[in-house]
Write a protein that holds these residues in place. Structure first.
Motif, mmCIF file in Angstrom:
data_model
loop_
_atom_site.group_PDB
_atom_site.id
_atom_site.type_symbol
_atom_site.label_atom_id
_atom_site.label_comp_id
_atom_site.label_asym_id
_atom_site.label_seq_id
_atom_site.Cartn_x
_atom_site.Cartn_y
_atom_site.Cartn_z
ATOM 1 N N LEU A 91 33.638 37.491 35.966
ATOM 2 C CA LEU A 91 35.236 37.202 35.391
ATOM 3 C C LEU A 91 34.931 36.684 34.122
ATOM 4 O O LEU A 91 35.878 36.928 33.230
ATOM 5 N N ARG A 92 33.896 35.879 33.789
ATOM 6 C CA ARG A 92 33.653 35.566 32.463
ATOM 7 C C ARG A 92 33.749 36.739 31.186
ATOM 8 O O ARG A 92 34.040 36.218 29.990
ATOM 9 N N THR A 93 33.165 37.671 31.606
ATOM 10 C CA THR A 93 33.189 38.757 30.662
ATOM 11 C C THR A 93 34.463 39.652 30.378
ATOM 12 O O THR A 93 34.398 40.666 29.705
ATOM 13 N N MET A 94 35.319 39.401 31.239
ATOM 14 C CA MET A 94 36.828 39.977 31.072
ATOM 15 C C MET A 94 37.472 39.815 29.892
ATOM 16 O O MET A 94 37.714 38.362 29.276
ATOM 17 N N SER A 95 38.349 40.631 29.380
ATOM 18 C CA SER A 95 39.115 40.594 27.904
ATOM 19 C C SER A 95 40.365 39.479 28.273
ATOM 20 O O SER A 95 40.865 39.478 29.640
ATOM 21 N N PRO A 96 41.003 39.056 27.487
ATOM 22 C CA PRO A 96 42.205 38.340 27.873
ATOM 23 C C PRO A 96 43.383 39.135 28.313
ATOM 24 O O PRO A 96 43.854 38.767 29.145
ATOM 25 N N GLU A 97 43.431 40.296 28.113
ATOM 26 C CA GLU A 97 44.275 41.200 28.669
ATOM 27 C C GLU A 97 44.119 41.630 30.111
ATOM 28 O O GLU A 97 44.926 41.434 31.010
ATOM 29 N N ALA A 98 42.841 41.774 30.420
ATOM 30 C CA ALA A 98 42.514 41.992 31.796
ATOM 31 C C ALA A 98 42.302 40.767 32.677
ATOM 32 O O ALA A 98 43.011 40.878 33.698
ATOM 33 N N ARG A 99 42.245 39.582 32.134
ATOM 34 C CA ARG A 99 42.474 38.167 32.928
ATOM 35 C C ARG A 99 44.045 38.221 33.244
ATOM 36 O O ARG A 99 44.417 37.703 34.429
ATOM 37 N N ALA A 100 44.787 38.433 32.442
ATOM 38 C CA ALA A 100 46.290 38.347 32.604
ATOM 39 C C ALA A 100 46.768 38.952 33.846
ATOM 40 O O ALA A 100 47.625 38.852 34.367
ATOM 41 N N ARG A 101 45.987 40.680 33.931
ATOM 42 C CA ARG A 101 46.497 41.079 35.095
ATOM 43 C C ARG A 101 45.865 40.664 36.453
ATOM 44 O O ARG A 101 46.173 41.083 37.437
ATOM 45 N N GLY A 102 44.800 39.594 36.438
ATOM 46 C CA GLY A 102 44.325 39.418 37.495
ATOM 47 C C GLY A 102 43.162 40.001 38.262
ATOM 48 O O GLY A 102 42.803 41.268 37.480
ATOM 49 N N VAL A 103 42.671 39.672 39.299
ATOM 50 C CA VAL A 103 41.329 40.178 39.705
ATOM 51 C C VAL A 103 41.756 40.405 41.398
ATOM 52 O O VAL A 103 42.582 40.024 41.907
ATOM 53 N N ILE A 104 40.812 41.394 41.799
ATOM 54 C CA ILE A 104 40.901 41.762 43.125
ATOM 55 C C ILE A 104 39.635 42.249 43.644
ATOM 56 O O ILE A 104 38.955 42.852 42.850
ATOM 57 N N CYS A 105 39.552 41.872 45.136
ATOM 58 C CA CYS A 105 38.109 41.980 45.415
ATOM 59 C C CYS A 105 38.368 42.235 47.020
ATOM 60 O O CYS A 105 39.329 42.107 47.567
ATOM 61 N N ALA A 106 37.431 42.833 47.799
ATOM 62 C CA ALA A 106 37.297 43.249 49.149
ATOM 63 C C ALA A 106 36.178 42.432 49.790
ATOM 64 O O ALA A 106 35.082 42.635 49.236
ATOM 65 N N SER A 107 36.365 41.488 50.897
ATOM 66 C CA SER A 107 35.319 40.695 51.366
ATOM 67 C C SER A 107 35.840 40.176 52.521
ATOM 68 O O SER A 107 37.279 39.849 52.799
ATOM 69 N N ALA A 108 34.857 39.835 53.585
ATOM 70 C CA ALA A 108 35.151 39.098 54.750
ATOM 71 C C ALA A 108 34.654 37.480 54.910
ATOM 72 O O ALA A 108 34.540 36.954 55.764
#
Length: 555
Positions: A91-108
């Motif tokens: 997450l720390r490597t993401m650009s400001p624009e990407a951070r604004a769009r948020g993140v998604i993952c799959a995990s249990a």
């Protein structure tokens, strides 16, 4: 093609070329890997969220193995798992624009909590897609960390496919749990700490490092640092034998999808190793070994006795592999060339309800309990005679049910299911069996009989006559309606004559089922089992079933 895919293809080609040239681990391979990865691992600054976890000596296990054993306590991270490192690094490597769009993952499980906490720390929106087998306790844990949880799919693969589609639809960044360069770099920071801590704890460098493997992100990250810091170090990967996807990939030369797998150590239950992680592991690992569920449970006990930490099954795999590997060496070689070893306790997110099951299996994993099926005559005084033969030993379990005819007259033999605590392991078990046989008691050793341990020991109470009974064993996902769906798919005319279900806080429950099938219907029944959504194994010939719950025609 992504940069990860390109690097994976390049490394796979390099590994093949290296093998043809005389070895996977040539200097040129290593230099290419180190040049690409080590700068980013060294610059990976996570300390504002990630804790430097302690390195501890396992004194009891060290004495038993004759080796100084060290364990890195990643269970002491804020989410009780190493997964926070890779998630935060990514997450720390993401650009400001990407951070604004948020993140998604799959995990249990642990990756979900790592992403959720890292996103919350950075003020980002996070969505976690979890399969519908996910226990409520894990869903609640992720929601408490501020992530939105969506339930989709019956397993991780389906949840992951949905998460990737959702990421494409919304523009959110998909965070892979292991097959990602930045995630691998984050996991590599564990080894940076480890090698900085070792001299102060042990007084010298380690000879062997055991690293757990699921998808391979941890093994790749730690392997890069370990081979850079100490090229002559022996790096041994450890997998659960029921989900050994990395071993399958290394044997095949590329990742393969396992046709089926077990879920006991769900934290490393990965059906297919990553493309990138496979390429890195092929270059870095010296060896890969697998361990059984019983060995994992015994390792959970070892960790508790030495550290008072309660590891999740996946978290104890490194210790289980260490025990198996050193047990396979000669005493001379063990002390001549391998004096110090280390591993990682990767996580401690275990449901309390699972501890009973782990304790049961640990007793067999360390040969501290013998499970025996013994036949005694069905007559007055025979039970007392049998107990005298056992003597003053600690009995862990005793199951006996009178099986004479309805009028109460003595008839035939009876079967006893008995558990006996062992102080001297397999040698003592053999002595008990020999003593019983010398006193005229037929004995069957059920200590390694999985069905006996999981089901029969809880079912002894009298055998039945059920004509045409087919006995099968399976796992059912722990979700509402799983049993109903199975029963609704069961075709008419077949009677269920036996059913036993056990679950101790896992995503899957263990099922033993008996179905009466007329002789002329066996072909149709076989076709039903073949197309059933749950994997079944036939157990009608299992000795434990025949002795204690099967048809009385067995005698």
């Amino acid at each position: 093609m992504t940069s990860n895919q390109a690097l994976a293809e390049d490394r796979t080609y390099a590994a093949t070329a290296g093998a043809q040239a005389g070895g996977l681990h040539s200097d040129s391979h290593r230099r290419a890997l180190f040049d690409h990865f080590m700068p980013r691992i060294m610059k990976c600054r996570l300390e504002d969220l990630v804790r430097e976890t302690p390195l501890q000596s396992m004194e009891g296990l060290s004495r038993r193995l004759g080796v100084d054993v060290l364990i890195k306590r990643e269970d002491m991270q804020r989410v009780h798992s190493f997964k926070l490192r890779g998630a935060y690094a990514r997450l720390r490597t993401m650009s400001p624009e990407a951070r604004a769009r948020g993140v998604i993952c799959a995990s249990a499980g642990n990756h979900a909590q790592g992403v959720a906490l890292a996103a919350s720390h950075m003020g980002m929106a996070a969505t976690v897609v979890m399969p519908d087998i996910t226990p409520v306790i894990k869903i609640n844990a992720v929601e408490k960390l501020g992530a939105e949880v969506r339930i989709s799919g019956e397993n991780f693969d389906e949840a992951c496919a949905h998460a990737m589609a959702l990421a494409k639809q919304t523009g959110a960044e998909f965070i892979h749990p292991y097959d990602d360069e930045e995630v691998i770099a984050g996991q590599g920071t564990i080894a940076l700490e480890l090698f900085r801590q070792i001299p102060a704890i042990s007084g010298g460098m380690i000879d062997t490092l055991f690293v757990p493997v699921g998808g391979g992100g941890l093994a790749a990250g730690i392997g890069l640092v370990a081979k850079y810091m100490q090229p002559d170090l022996r790096l041994i990967a450890v997998e659960a034998e029921e989900s050994a996807s990395m071993r399958a990939a290394l044997n095949a030369g590329s990742p393969v999808t396992l046709p089926e797998m077990g879920f006991f150590a769900e934290g490393v239950a990965v059906r297919r190793a990553g493309d990138l992680t496979h390429a890195l592991c092929a270059d870095l690992l010296d060896e890969i070994i697998t361990v059984s569920s019983d060995e994992i449970c015994a390792a959970v006990q070892d960790i508790y006795e030495d550290t008072r930490a309660i590891a999740e099954p996946a978290g104890a795999i490194g210790v289980a592999g260490m025990k198996r590997w050193y047990a396979s060496l000669s005493h001379r070689k063990r002390h001549a060339g391998h004096q110090r070893a280390a591993t990682i306790l990767t996580g401690a997110n275990v449901n309390f309800a699972r501890l009973q099951h782990i304790a049961e299996r640990a007793a067999v994993g360390v040969s501290s309990e013998a499970l025996l099926g013994v036949t005694i005559p069905e007559r007055p005084g025979s039970f007392l005679d049998f107990c005298r033969c056992i003597g003053a030993r600690q009995i862990t379990e005793f199951n006996y049910r009178y099986a004479g005819p309805p009028d109460g007259t003595p008839a035939g033999d009876a079967h006893i299911f008995v558990g006996i605590a062992l102080q001297h392991g397999d040698r003592e078990r053999s002595q008990i069996i020999q003593a019983l046989r010398e006193n005229g008691y037929p004995v069957s050793d059920l200590s390694q009989n999985d069905m006996a341990r999981a089901h029969i020991r809880h079912m002894v109470g009298g055998r039945a006559s059920a004509a045409g009974e087919k006995v099968l064993r399976s796992v059912f996902p722990e979700r509402p309606g799983a049993l109903l769906r199975f029963l609704e798919g069961l075709e008419g005319g077949w009677n269920i004559s036996l059913f036993h279900y056990r679950n101790h806080g896992s995503e899957y429950g263990r099922v033993l089922i008996g179905i009466q099938v007329p002789p002329d219907d066996e072909e149709r029944f076989a076709a039903f089992v073949e197309r059933c959504e749950y994997p079944f194994a036939y157990e009608s010939d299992n000795l434990a079933y025949q002795m204690f719950v099967g048809s009385q025609d067995y005698d």
